[in-house]
Scaffold this motif. Structure first.
Motif, mmCIF file in Angstrom:
data_model
loop_
_atom_site.group_PDB
_atom_site.id
_atom_site.type_symbol
_atom_site.label_atom_id
_atom_site.label_comp_id
_atom_site.label_asym_id
_atom_site.label_seq_id
_atom_site.Cartn_x
_atom_site.Cartn_y
_atom_site.Cartn_z
ATOM 1 N N VAL A 42 0.853 -1.194 0.000
ATOM 2 C CA VAL A 42 0.000 0.000 0.000
ATOM 3 C C VAL A 42 0.889 1.245 0.000
ATOM 4 C CG1 VAL A 42 -1.918 -1.102 1.226
ATOM 5 C CG2 VAL A 42 -0.143 0.111 2.524
ATOM 6 N N VAL A 43 0.246 2.373 -0.319
ATOM 7 C CA VAL A 43 0.926 3.659 -0.195
ATOM 8 C C VAL A 43 0.264 4.419 0.946
ATOM 9 C CG1 VAL A 43 1.802 5.647 -1.469
ATOM 10 C CG2 VAL A 43 1.009 3.635 -2.716
ATOM 11 N N VAL A 44 1.087 5.025 1.803
ATOM 12 C CA VAL A 44 0.589 5.867 2.897
ATOM 13 C C VAL A 44 0.899 7.312 2.511
ATOM 14 C CG1 VAL A 44 0.703 6.355 5.371
ATOM 15 C CG2 VAL A 44 1.087 4.016 4.532
ATOM 16 N N LYS A 45 -0.149 8.132 2.361
ATOM 17 C CA LYS A 45 0.031 9.484 1.814
ATOM 18 C C LYS A 45 -0.489 10.545 2.774
ATOM 19 C CE LYS A 45 -0.532 9.682 -2.782
ATOM 20 N NZ LYS A 45 -1.276 9.715 -4.081
ATOM 21 N N ALA A 46 0.353 11.507 3.115
ATOM 22 C CA ALA A 46 -0.049 12.631 3.958
ATOM 23 C C ALA A 46 -1.167 13.410 3.262
ATOM 24 C CB ALA A 46 1.143 13.553 4.199
ATOM 25 N N GLN A 47 -2.226 13.763 4.021
ATOM 26 C CA GLN A 47 -3.323 14.573 3.478
ATOM 27 C C GLN A 47 -3.178 15.982 4.037
ATOM 28 O OE1 GLN A 47 -5.780 13.066 1.093
ATOM 29 N NE2 GLN A 47 -3.798 12.025 1.142
ATOM 30 N N VAL A 48 -2.599 16.857 3.233
ATOM 31 C CA VAL A 48 -2.313 18.207 3.696
ATOM 32 C C VAL A 48 -2.407 19.141 2.487
ATOM 33 C CG1 VAL A 48 0.197 17.908 3.410
ATOM 34 C CG2 VAL A 48 -0.652 19.522 5.105
ATOM 35 N N HIS A 49 -2.829 20.410 2.720
ATOM 36 C CA HIS A 49 -3.028 21.345 1.603
ATOM 37 C C HIS A 49 -1.702 21.927 1.145
ATOM 38 C CE1 HIS A 49 -7.248 20.943 2.115
ATOM 39 N NE2 HIS A 49 -7.342 21.675 3.208
ATOM 40 N N SER A 50 -0.877 21.069 0.556
ATOM 41 C CA SER A 50 0.419 21.544 0.092
ATOM 42 C C SER A 50 0.947 20.600 -0.971
ATOM 43 C CB SER A 50 1.399 21.599 1.271
ATOM 44 O OG SER A 50 2.720 21.621 0.794
ATOM 45 N N GLY A 51 1.688 21.142 -1.924
ATOM 46 C CA GLY A 51 2.392 20.300 -2.880
ATOM 47 C C GLY A 51 3.680 19.817 -2.227
ATOM 48 N N GLY A 52 4.446 19.062 -2.975
ATOM 49 C CA GLY A 52 5.754 18.621 -2.496
ATOM 50 C C GLY A 52 5.677 17.647 -1.327
ATOM 51 N N ARG A 53 4.565 16.879 -1.266
ATOM 52 C CA ARG A 53 4.410 15.942 -0.153
ATOM 53 C C ARG A 53 5.431 14.819 -0.227
ATOM 54 N NH1 ARG A 53 -1.507 13.920 -0.725
ATOM 55 N NH2 ARG A 53 -0.880 14.046 -2.900
ATOM 56 N N GLY A 54 5.700 14.347 -1.453
ATOM 57 C CA GLY A 54 6.645 13.242 -1.646
ATOM 58 C C GLY A 54 8.035 13.629 -1.187
ATOM 59 N N LYS A 55 8.471 14.818 -1.658
ATOM 60 C CA LYS A 55 9.819 15.301 -1.319
ATOM 61 C C LYS A 55 9.977 15.491 0.178
ATOM 62 C CE LYS A 55 10.685 17.749 -5.612
ATOM 63 N NZ LYS A 55 10.381 19.036 -6.217
ATOM 64 N N ALA A 56 8.881 15.870 0.850
ATOM 65 C CA ALA A 56 8.951 16.129 2.289
ATOM 66 C C ALA A 56 8.899 14.830 3.102
ATOM 67 C CB ALA A 56 7.815 17.062 2.700
ATOM 68 N N GLY A 57 8.779 13.702 2.428
ATOM 69 C CA GLY A 57 8.715 12.429 3.149
ATOM 70 C C GLY A 57 7.305 12.062 3.589
ATOM 71 N N GLY A 58 6.313 12.684 2.960
ATOM 72 C CA GLY A 58 4.926 12.455 3.351
ATOM 73 C C GLY A 58 4.225 11.373 2.542
ATOM 74 N N VAL A 59 4.942 10.708 1.626
ATOM 75 C CA VAL A 59 4.353 9.620 0.835
ATOM 76 C C VAL A 59 5.303 8.422 0.895
ATOM 77 C CG1 VAL A 59 3.555 8.908 -1.455
ATOM 78 C CG2 VAL A 59 3.258 11.289 -0.721
ATOM 79 N N LYS A 60 4.807 7.271 1.435
ATOM 80 C CA LYS A 60 5.689 6.111 1.623
ATOM 81 C C LYS A 60 4.995 4.822 1.185
ATOM 82 C CE LYS A 60 9.122 7.974 4.210
ATOM 83 N NZ LYS A 60 10.372 8.329 3.564
ATOM 84 N N LEU A 61 5.775 3.951 0.578
ATOM 85 C CA LEU A 61 5.300 2.613 0.222
ATOM 86 C C LEU A 61 5.457 1.687 1.430
ATOM 87 C CD1 LEU A 61 6.807 1.708 -3.271
ATOM 88 C CD2 LEU A 61 4.383 1.686 -2.651
ATOM 89 N N ALA A 62 4.466 0.802 1.632
ATOM 90 C CA ALA A 62 4.562 -0.160 2.739
ATOM 91 C C ALA A 62 4.193 -1.544 2.219
ATOM 92 C CB ALA A 62 3.615 0.253 3.869
ATOM 93 N N SER A 63 5.085 -2.523 2.414
ATOM 94 C CA SER A 63 4.793 -3.860 1.877
ATOM 95 C C SER A 63 4.048 -4.733 2.883
ATOM 96 C CB SER A 63 6.087 -4.541 1.401
ATOM 97 O OG SER A 63 7.071 -4.438 2.398
ATOM 98 N N THR A 64 4.007 -4.308 4.149
ATOM 99 C CA THR A 64 3.226 -5.061 5.156
ATOM 100 C C THR A 64 2.380 -4.088 5.975
ATOM 101 O OG1 THR A 64 4.909 -4.774 6.881
ATOM 102 C CG2 THR A 64 5.159 -6.700 5.433
ATOM 103 N N PRO A 65 1.318 -4.597 6.629
ATOM 104 C CA PRO A 65 0.504 -3.737 7.505
ATOM 105 C C PRO A 65 1.339 -3.092 8.612
ATOM 106 C CG PRO A 65 -0.632 -5.795 7.082
ATOM 107 C CD PRO A 65 0.747 -5.948 6.491
ATOM 108 N N GLU A 66 2.326 -3.807 9.125
ATOM 109 C CA GLU A 66 3.177 -3.273 10.196
ATOM 110 C C GLU A 66 3.972 -2.075 9.688
ATOM 111 O OE1 GLU A 66 3.025 -6.558 9.376
ATOM 112 O OE2 GLU A 66 1.750 -7.094 11.098
ATOM 113 N N GLU A 67 4.443 -2.233 8.436
ATOM 114 C CA GLU A 67 5.207 -1.141 7.847
ATOM 115 C C GLU A 67 4.295 0.076 7.605
ATOM 116 O OE1 GLU A 67 8.356 -0.472 4.188
ATOM 117 O OE2 GLU A 67 7.365 -2.416 4.336
ATOM 118 N N ALA A 68 3.062 -0.181 7.196
ATOM 119 C CA ALA A 68 2.090 0.897 6.994
ATOM 120 C C ALA A 68 1.876 1.651 8.302
ATOM 121 C CB ALA A 68 0.771 0.330 6.476
ATOM 122 N N ARG A 69 1.798 0.898 9.380
ATOM 123 C CA ARG A 69 1.628 1.484 10.707
ATOM 124 C C ARG A 69 2.807 2.392 11.052
ATOM 125 N NH1 ARG A 69 -0.692 -0.039 15.594
ATOM 126 N NH2 ARG A 69 0.394 1.051 17.255
ATOM 127 N N ALA A 70 4.027 1.870 10.786
ATOM 128 C CA ALA A 70 5.232 2.639 11.115
ATOM 129 C C ALA A 70 5.285 3.934 10.296
ATOM 130 C CB ALA A 70 6.476 1.791 10.852
#
Lengths: 378, 295
Positions: A42-70
């Protein structure tokens, strides 16, 4: 009005667009549970009114539910360009064969909605426009007829070679225009619009800005407003019918008219001060509005002086002066106030203000200099 | 002379029975504007009681109002939800100049209304504008009449009170105006700086022009280029919003810096490069106008 990605995606789904599923989490526990129901990456994506979320570390791939949690734990509460992340979107990761950009916005010069599409998706379109303008195809929609089928196809044709994919993309582009229209948007974009290795077209990111002037027609969209994402003062200002933008200085400004309010801020800067805000109090002498304005300005701990600059045209200066006097009696204010009033009945207004113990001026330059001086000395 | 409105202006007030409409109708009549009709659907056959015992007939439709009175101009004080429709109706009725005062009209409504009005050959001023005044001749809109006086300067502005500020300073300094035009603070406006400059260029009585812009869009830059290429009258410019942060709407829907485009610095530089005298403060406008006119 800006809305979040997950809200924009819902508008897109209602228009029939192919948008992968997704759910919003406000805690790491929820994020883990959502990831578990989807299974897989899954992808965990910050929901915020701003561009550049990926660069800021606000979008992450998670291969397990535990990783999604982290990831959710790390992203929730983080600040992206001064905005705190309170929600994350958890959505299944897609296999990506290609990424394109598709957007429509109200173009001021053309006075009509204008599409921009590019086969170079997933990056900032302004960057593409600056470095490789030939990679963008543009089309202005005639607002009387809307986006015509052949126009949607012509735009899609710039993105892909495979006829089956062009056809799907043309449908998505037409649906994007429908969503733009029906939501009363001033901007709607998909970045990226992807193709999967199986030849499916999907919108995996969504950005929509709603025209504030449309909100009376769309109570359901007004309900999407995230008041946690804006400072208290801006919510209060909107409710009181004032235009307010917070800045970083210490001279609180209260002005009638947007242009004059900007010119007043500029003049504060010109004389070596720093404006604390933009505030347009509008054209009335209504004490309620003055009270709300004073509450908003004094809630900012940086403010060292309050500067009124009022041009009395149709609204007479003496009415405005009475409004200010009444408002300042109703709330307790420690911050010094300087007032400039000019226009109709200004002599009478000055008398009223001076009797109430205010320093009143008729010159804009003099009052701004006085305010800057008081702020520096405080 | 003057631009857009003068003693031949015959005005219909759309939304004459509303609070703002009735107040400003009385103000315009006081100033001497020929208000020949009002339109409010459902109130046709009634009359508006103006100052000095004068009355104005009210009609249900623009079509009737124009047919009965030969009006050539309309002003709109209709709420945002219905204002674009009022523009369409005025354009369809053959009105030449439609002044839209209403603030808050949805931008998609305006895109359609502007296209429709262009097709019908009507000029729209605004929306979200204070209107215009040709001192001593006619006033259409909400500009305060007592701050203007007849004279040789044309004024064009995206703002309301900031315009009043500049005009009041001119008047106080003994410099009068041919016409003061508020073009409006919305992103999609019907009459832009260049349209007004063209009109002022053709007006023999206008000897100098004051242009008051603000952040957002590229209208000022296009006007500056036009001035360089086509205009042989001096222009003094001011831009509001030097301290405005990018990406935030400063009151006016059109006053927003998108990315790095539309900043005050960019516009002021563009003015200077194209021979427009740039006022750093509103208080500098009068001095620059004097200088430009050799007063």
């Amino acid at each position: 009005m800006n809305i979040h990605e997950y809200q924009a995606k819902e508008i897109f789904r209602q228009a029939g667009m192919p948008v992968p599923p997704g759910e919003v989490a406000t805690t790491p526990d929820e994020a883990e549970a959502i990831a578990r129901t989807y299974g897989g990456t899954v992808v965990v994506k910050a929901q915020v009114h701003s561009g550049g979320r990926g660069k800021a570390g606000g979008v992450k791939l998670a291969s397990t539910p535990e990783e999604a949690r982290a990831h959710a734990e790390a992203i929730l509460g983080m600040e992206i360009r001064g905005l705190t992340v309170n929600r994350v979107l958890v959505t299944p990761a897609e296999d990506i064969a290609s990424e394109a950009y598709v957007g429509v916005l109200m173009d001021r010069k053309a006075q009509a909605p204008t599409f921009m599409v590019s086969a170079e998706g997933g990056v900032d379109i302004e960057e593409v426009a600056a470095t490789n303008p030939d990679a963008i195809r543009k089309l202005t929609v005639d607002p009387r007829y809307g986006l015509l089928p052949h126009q949607a196809y012509w735009l899609a044709n710039a993105l892909y070679d495979d006829p089956a994919i062009i056809k799907q993309a043309a449908r998505v582009i037409a649906q994007l225009y429908d969503a733009f229209r029906s939501a009363g948007a001033s901007m709607a974009e998909i970045n990226p619009l992807i193709t999967t290795p199986e030849g499916e077209v999907k919108a995996i990111d969504a950005k929509v800005t709603i025209d504030d002037n449309e909100l009376f027609r769309h109570p359901e969209l007004e309900a999407l407003r995230d008041t946690d994402a804006e400072p208290w003062a801006e919510t209060r200002a909107r409710e009181a019918g004032l235009s307010f933008v917070k800045l970083d200085g210490d001279v609180g400004c209260c002005v009638n008219g947007a242009g004059l309010a900007m010119a007043t801020m500029d003049l504060v800067k010109y004389y070596g001060g720093d404006p604390a805000n933009f505030l347009d109090i509008g054209g009335s002498s209504n004490p309620e509005k003055v009270v709300a304005a004073l509450e908003i300005i004094t809630a900012d701990p940086n403010v060292k002086v309050i500067l009124f600059n009022i041009f009395g045209g149709i609204t007479r200066c003496d009415d405005v002066a009475n409004g200010i006097v009444e408002a300042t009696r109703r709330i307790d204010i420690k911050t010094p106030i300087v007032i400039r009033l000019t226009g109709t009945n200004e002599e009478e207004a000055l008398r009223i203000l001076e009797e109430a113990g205010f320093s009143a001026f008729t010159s804009m330059d003099e009052v701004v200099q006085k305010a800057v001086e008081l702020a520096a000395g405080a | 002379m003057s631009i857009f409105i003068d003693e031949n202006t015959r005005l219909i007030v759309q939304g004459i029975t509303g609070r703002d409409g009735s107040f400003h109708t009385a103000q315009m009549m006081e100033y001497g504007t020929a208000v020949v009709a009002g339109v409010t659907p459902g109130k046709g056959g009634q009359t508006f009681e103006g100052p000095g015992g004068r009355t104005v007939p009210i009609f249900n439709t623009m079509d009737e109002a124009v047919a009965e009175t030969g009006a050539n101009t309309s002003v709109i004080y209709v709420p945002p939800a219905f204002a674009a429709g009022a523009i369409l109706e005025a354009a369809d009725a053959g009105i030449e100049l439609i002044v839209a005062i209403t603030e808050g009209i949805p931008v998609q409504d305006m895109a359609r209304a502007h296209a429709f009005a262009r097709d019908r050959g009507a000029r729209v001023l605004g929306p979200n504008c204070p209107g215009l005044i040709s001192p001593g001749k006619s006033k259409v809109g909400i500009l305060p009449a007592q701050i203007v006086t007849p004279g040789p300067v044309g004024v064009i502005s995206r703002s309301g009170t900031l315009t009043y500020e500049a005009v009041y300073q001119l008047t106080t300094a003994g410099i009068g105006q041919t016409t003061c035009v508020g073009i409006g603070g919305d992103p999609l406006i019907g009459t832009n700086f260049v349209d007004c400059l063209e009109a002022f260029a053709a007006d023999a009585d206008t000897k100098a022009i004051v242009m008051i812009g603000e952040i957002g869009g590229t209208d000022e830059q296009e006007a500056a280029a036009w001035v360089r290429e086509h205009l042989d009258k001096p222009v003094v410019g001011f831009i509001a919003g030097q301290t405005a942060p990018p990406g935030r709407r400063m009151g006016h829907a059109g006053a927003i810096i998108s990315g790095s485009a539309g900043t005050a610095e960019e516009k002021m530089q563009c003015f200077a490069e194209n021979g427009i005298a740039v006022a750093k403060r509103p208080a500098d406008i009068v001095g620059l106008v004097r200088e430009a006119m050799g007063l």
